[in-house]
Design an enzyme around this catalytic site. Structure first.
Site, PDB file in Angstrom:
ATOM      1  N   SER A   1     -14.046  -1.940 -15.328  1.00  0.00           N
ATOM      2  CA  SER A   1     -12.930  -1.182 -15.905  1.00  0.00           C
ATOM      3  C   SER A   1     -12.612  -1.757 -17.279  1.00  0.00           C
ATOM      4  O   SER A   1     -13.002  -2.892 -17.584  1.00  0.00           O
ATOM      5  CB  SER A   1     -11.707  -1.326 -14.995  1.00  0.00           C
ATOM      6  OG  SER A   1     -10.524  -0.908 -15.644  1.00  0.00           O
TER       7      SER A   1
ATOM      8  N   TYR B   1      -5.242  -5.645  -9.588  1.00  0.00           N
ATOM      9  CA  TYR B   1      -6.373  -4.777  -9.957  1.00  0.00           C
ATOM     10  C   TYR B   1      -7.165  -5.379 -11.117  1.00  0.00           C
ATOM     11  O   TYR B   1      -8.396  -5.510 -11.061  1.00  0.00           O
ATOM     12  CB  TYR B   1      -5.843  -3.392 -10.334  1.00  0.00           C
ATOM     13  CG  TYR B   1      -6.886  -2.375 -10.697  1.00  0.00           C
ATOM     14  CD1 TYR B   1      -7.306  -2.219 -12.017  1.00  0.00           C
ATOM     15  CD2 TYR B   1      -7.454  -1.557  -9.726  1.00  0.00           C
ATOM     16  CE1 TYR B   1      -8.259  -1.275 -12.354  1.00  0.00           C
ATOM     17  CE2 TYR B   1      -8.410  -0.608 -10.066  1.00  0.00           C
ATOM     18  CZ  TYR B   1      -8.798  -0.470 -11.380  1.00  0.00           C
ATOM     19  OH  TYR B   1      -9.742   0.466 -11.723  1.00  0.00           O
TER      20      TYR B   1
HETATM   21  C1  GCO Z   1      -3.530   1.667 -14.683  1.00  0.00           C
HETATM   22  C2  GCO Z   1      -4.734   2.516 -14.388  1.00  0.00           C
HETATM   23  C3  GCO Z   1      -6.011   1.798 -14.778  1.00  0.00           C
HETATM   24  C4  GCO Z   1      -7.153   2.789 -14.584  1.00  0.00           C
HETATM   25  C5  GCO Z   1      -8.503   2.278 -14.919  1.00  0.00           C
HETATM   26  C6  GCO Z   1      -8.704   1.955 -16.356  1.00  0.00           C
HETATM   27  O1  GCO Z   1      -2.679   1.516 -13.801  1.00  0.00           O
HETATM   28  O2  GCO Z   1      -3.458   1.164 -15.824  1.00  0.00           O
HETATM   29  O3  GCO Z   1      -4.780   2.853 -13.015  1.00  0.00           O
HETATM   30  O4  GCO Z   1      -6.177   0.667 -13.967  1.00  0.00           O
HETATM   31  O5  GCO Z   1      -7.191   3.174 -13.241  1.00  0.00           O
HETATM   32  O6  GCO Z   1      -8.807   1.174 -14.116  1.00  0.00           O
HETATM   33  O7  GCO Z   1     -10.058   1.584 -16.485  1.00  0.00           O
END
Ligand code: GCO
Length: 255
Positions: A146, A159
């Site tokens: 990501s 994440y």
């Molecule tokens: C957030 C988004 C990001 C996207 C993606 C970007 O909350 O900023 O969900 O995490 O999902 O991962 O690449």
């Protein structure tokens, strides 16, 4: 000649977390280049519905419902697919969740759930598949990283941590397995219109920020991930290893 490098005819691609969103787009992309896509998720009904949509478009698709966070279930599923259907030539480690909260408010179980789905699963699936790719001396592993492999924003600590770790796990896979003819790389999407980002797209202020922050001035559309998927899954990338390919409208190139 050059186009033949992208031909995936006769190859089988397991795509984790592919009943919808980015995973389903990756599966559609490689199936469109000739591969048989094996869709994965925990819900057999959702998987079957997604498979039907691909079959209606004339694409070769199978399903395999198993929990990618359970190492025993992963090993059993990979063994069964290879025994009953044939070798897994390509693995997309795509399963992922984004449970947002400030770190100081994040419960243990939320942290653990994000790490299990986004990171542990990639190790379990890659280990199970690589053990079978090594004797064949060929294989492709593509991890869904990501822009958050390199960038964070408030409430996405769990994440972003997993996506940064997955970038390093991709390089570690290269270090261990390149000598066996395996290429391990990653696709790093920017902001795409999916269910996972629906809450963000519904927020006018976030939308305005995103379109200003992204040089392309817009959200990505899922078909725009297919080219990178086919490239990294095919012989066209036979000398590419440990690479993170950003598909982000230029976001990580600018401040
Ligand atoms: C957030 C988004 C990001 C996207 C993606 C970007 O909350 O900023 O969900 O995490 O999902 O991962 O690449």
């Amino acid at each position: 000649m050059a186009l033949a490098l992208f031909d995936l005819t006769g190859r089988r691609a397991l795509v984790t977390g592919s009943s919808r969103g980015i995973g389903l787009a990756l599966a559609r992309g490689v199936a469109g280049a000739g591969a048989t896509a094996v869709l994965n998720g925990r819900d057999p009904a959702a998987l079957e519905a997604a498979a039907e949509a691909l079959r209606r478009d004339g694409l070769a698709v199978e399903t395999a419902a198993f929990d990618v966070t359970d190492p025993a279930a992963v090993e059993a599923a990979v063994a069964r697919i290879e025994a009953e259907r044939g070798p897994i030539d390509i693995l997309f480690n795509n399963a992922g969740v984004n449970l947002r909260a400030p770190l100081d408010e994040m419960p243990d179980e939320t942290w653990r759930a994000v790490l299990a789905t986004n990171l542990d699963s990639a190790f379990y699936c890659a280990r199970a598949v690589a053990r079978r790719m090594i004797p064949r001396r060929r294989g492709k592993i593509i991890n869904t990283c990501s822009v958050m492999s390199r960038l964070a924003r408030p409430t996405t600590g769990a994440y972003a941590t997993t996506k940064g770790a997955l970038m390093m796990l991709t390089r570690a896979m290269c270090a261990d397995w390149a000598r066996h003819g395996i290429q391990a790389n990653a696709i790093a999407p920017g902001y795409f219109a999916t269910e996972l980002t629906a809450p963000l797209r519904a927020d006018p202020a976030f939308n305005e920020w995103l379109c200003r922050r992204t040089p392309a001035g817009r959200w990505g559309e899922l078909p725009e991930l297919m080219g990178a998927a086919v490239f990294l899954a095919s012989d066209a990338s036979s000398y590419v290893n440990g690479h993170l390919l950003y598909v982000d409208g230029g976001m990580t190139a600018v401040v």
